[in-house]
Design an enzyme around this catalytic site. Structure first.
Site, PDB file in Angstrom:
ATOM      1  N   TYR A  82       0.832  -1.198   0.000  1.00 60.48           N
ATOM      2  CA  TYR A  82       0.000   0.000   0.000  1.00 60.48           C
ATOM      3  C   TYR A  82       0.873   1.257   0.000  1.00 60.48           C
ATOM      4  CZ  TYR A  82      -3.437   3.496   1.421  1.00 60.48           C
ATOM      5  OH  TYR A  82      -4.235   4.615   1.476  1.00 60.48           O
ATOM      6  N   GLY A  83       1.873   1.299   0.867  1.00 60.15           N
ATOM      7  CA  GLY A  83       2.750   2.458   0.942  1.00 60.15           C
ATOM      8  C   GLY A  83       3.461   2.722  -0.375  1.00 60.15           C
ATOM      9  N   VAL A  84       3.974   1.667  -0.993  1.00 66.78           N
ATOM     10  CA  VAL A  84       4.664   1.824  -2.278  1.00 66.78           C
ATOM     11  C   VAL A  84       3.681   2.294  -3.347  1.00 66.78           C
ATOM     12  CG1 VAL A  84       5.853   0.582  -4.129  1.00 66.78           C
ATOM     13  CG2 VAL A  84       6.519   0.210  -1.754  1.00 66.78           C
ATOM     14  N   LYS A  86       1.006   4.076  -2.997  1.00 64.17           N
ATOM     15  CA  LYS A  86       0.679   5.484  -2.772  1.00 64.17           C
ATOM     16  C   LYS A  86       1.873   6.391  -3.068  1.00 64.17           C
ATOM     17  CE  LYS A  86      -3.644   5.360  -1.951  1.00 64.17           C
ATOM     18  NZ  LYS A  86      -4.559   6.142  -2.802  1.00 64.17           N
TER      19      LYS A  86
END
Length: 110
Positions: A82-84, A86
């Site tokens: 998810y972080g990557v 975004k």
């Protein structure tokens, strides 16, 4: 990746011809995608003001493959899909803003 990054790219690229002066584009990103989640060498490449769409797409396609083969950490990627996603969406937003110039106001928000 397909939803957050590629999907955002497809919608924005598909609508580009409709953008006129003062068009506003707001991509919904996340604090989970801060650039500090990746290693400094990778961060430098992603934050390059001349990052191309081709390079961004290559990173977008590469990350899931690196997760599967277990090499993502050694290449500077974190464990957060998810972080990557975004982070890469925010990088796309920067590219879109650069490409559109004064045609539109382009922002990323959390």
């Amino acid at each position: 990746m397909e939803t957050y990054v590629i999907g955002t790219m497809r919608v924005c690229e598909g609508l580009k011809s409709c953008f006129r002066n003062q068009t506003r584009v707001v991509n919904v990103c996340s604090r989970a995608g801060k650039s500090r989640i990746v290693a400094p060498s990778l961060r430098q490449r992603l934050l390059d003001p001349n990052l191309s769409m081709e390079d961004l797409v290559a990173h977008t396609n590469s990350f899931p493959k690196r997760i599967l083969d277990g090499s993502h950490s050694s290449e500077g990627w974190p464990n957060s899909m998810y972080g990557v996603a975004k982070l890469l969406e925010a990088m796309y937003t920067r590219i879109l803003a650069r490409d559109l110039g004064r045609t539109a106001i382009v922002s990323a928000c959390c």
